[in-house]
Scaffold this active site. Structure first.
Site: not given
Length: 502
Positions: A21, A23, A25, A261-262, A283
């Site tokens: 939330a 950044s 990559r 993502d988790t 975050t």
């Protein structure tokens, strides 16, 4: 973990699109040389290891636009293309090609797409306040107890179903969650990855399918979301226009991973024990246990625990706790006033302070939106009848003490509700680098804390791709051994018997 492998391997090179939330990559990953396909210890090469190379980083932030807080998705997708082009060039410089691409991002947010594939507007951010007013309307149509018995989802005012309730007209549109929207623009294929689907509030936690019986009462089209796809399944290959923009072959596969993502982060927890607690610290902090079945009791609902899908059909039994957003927002506010101390300086000063200072509720909705975070934290402390000095170190210590206490409460609640005792606590993600937070968590929980890896989401993303390609094999225990072999882990033991989590 950003070491570029020095040895060439036949196993493939995998691109992870890993966006949070704040950044994003693009990372190249592989399983190291000397590794057997099964991901076990190789007789001649030692244990399997995963290595990562970050080839592109970019900022991601909400913007005030078109009447609300939204994501600048056009800019975000442009960065994805730039990063994939950089990944392709890095692979070519090694004489290799990218085997596949996997995508993970934050949960719950979505874009609305027309039948001909046009995005109707930049997606709203979950930090926008519009869904707050929709909660009562949704609960007027579907009793919260019924919702939880079906979905097992923690109540958060920004869950997808409350956001959808604010949409004026959904006819002829499909909702694509953010990683699915990126995948659609890369491949032209519309699917909803299952781990992220489980965060919508419209997913059956037991059946592992869309909870179709919930769509009617909410006046949602039955085909609002595309069909489900599981981690490890191939979504498609690159569209010609994407191949031209990135320089990658059209035959490059996009493979579904734990796109929440988790889910990817938990898949990469280097746990050796069967029963462990995890904290995916960034975050937000996602704190909980990995289970084989959801916990759908009324007690679990009252405690506001969520049952989200994990890789390989596991259940991520967890609760959102406020995260390092509190600290980063303080740093942003201080920087705007001209105060820019190094984070190490702040943490060192905070660590020198005596324990037992004031605490806040870090997951209070008052802290969700961006604003003057130091003032809001001090106001929250005043509401408890205590005074927090303006000293930044005192504010930082308050944040970290509050997070550690929140972690301890959440883990204890999860153990009680699931009937499981965790032997150890794993902290992965950015928070694993914060030694003070890790030690405070060990003190608060009374358990050993193992910190690392930092890039857990990217590792989980890459490992699911590698398994799909036949480079790694086995279940989550085998994948986790690969993570543990290639990660420098740090242990924190509680010095005291545990700081009371009040």
């Amino acid at each position: 973990m950003s070491t570029v492998p020095t040895a060439s391997v036949d196993g493939g090179l995998f691109a992870a699109v890993d966006i949070g939330a704040s950044s994003g990559r693009i990372i190249l990953g592989r399983i190291s040389a000397g590794t057997e396909p099964a991901g076990a210890d190789a007789a001649d090469g030692g244990p399997a290891r995963a290595t990562l190379d970050v080839v592109h980083r970019f900022a991601n932030a909400v913007v005030q636009s078109d009447g609300g807080l939204r994501w600048d998705f056009d800019a975000l997708f442009a960065e994805v293309l730039t990063g994939l082009a950089a990944a392709g060039k890095a692979a070519a410089a090694r004489g290799e090609a990218i085997t596949s691409i996997g995508i993970d991002t934050w949960a719950v947010d979505y874009g609305l797409v027309t039948k001909d594939g046009q995005l109707t507007a930049q997606p709203y951010s979950y930090r926008d306040e519009r869904s707050r007013a929709a909660v009562a309307r949704v609960h007027g149509k579907l009793d919260p107890a019924r919702l939880y018995a079906t979905t097992g989802l923690q109540f958060l005012q920004f869950n997808t179903l409350y956001q959808l309730a604010t949409e004026p007209d959904l006819d002829g549109l499909q909702a694509l969650l953010i990683p699915d929207l990126i995948a659609f623009l890369l491949t032209g294929q519309r699917r909803t990855e299952a781990t992220n689907a489980s965060t919508t509030g419209l997913f059956d936690a037991v059946a592992g399918e869309w909870a179709s019986e919930l769509f009617g009462p909410l006046n949602l089209p039955k085909n609002l979301f595309p069909p489900l796809i599981q981690p490890g399944e191939t979504l498609g290959t690159l569209l010609p226009v994407v191949a031209e923009q990135t320089g990658l072959p059209e035959t490059t596969k996009v493979v579904a991973v734990g796109s929440h993502d988790t889910a990817s982060a938990v898949a990469a927890v280097p746990a050796e024990q069967e029963n462990f607690a995890y904290i995916s610290s960034g975050t937000w902090s996602l704190v909980g246990l990995e289970l084989q079945h959801p916990v759908l009791t009324e007690a679990s609902r009252a405690a506001n625990f969520t049952n989200e899908r994990g890789v390989d059909g596991t259940t991520r039994y967890l609760r959102n706790v406020g995260g390092l957003w509190l600290l980063s927002e303080c740093q942003r506010t201080w920087a705007e006033s001209g105060y820019r101390p190094a984070i190490g300086e702040l943490l060192g000063a905070a660590a020198a302070m005596a324990p037992g200072g004031p605490r806040i509720n870090p997951d209070d909705p008052a802290f969700i939106a961006p604003d003057n975070m130091p003032d809001r934290i001090r106001a929250a402390v005043r509401n408890t009848g205590t005074v927090l000095p303006e000293d930044p170190a005192a504010i930082v210590r308050c944040i970290l003490d509050s997070l550690a206490a929140g972690y301890a409460r959440t883990i204890a609640d999860a153990e009680r509700l699931a009937g499981v005792s965790a032997d150890v606590v794993h902290i992965v993600g950015g928070g694993s680098q914060n030694a003070l937070l890790c030690q405070l968590t060990a003190e608060a929980t009374g358990k050993c804390v193992i910190a690392g890896p930092v890039e857990a989401t990217a590792l989980g993303n890459v490992l699911v791709q590698a398994r799909a390609a036949g480079v790694a094999a086995g279940g989550l225990p085998q994948l986790r051994r690969i993570v543990g072999a290639g990660t420098s882990l740090r242990r924190y033991e509680p010095v005291t018997s545990g700081v009371p989590a009040t």
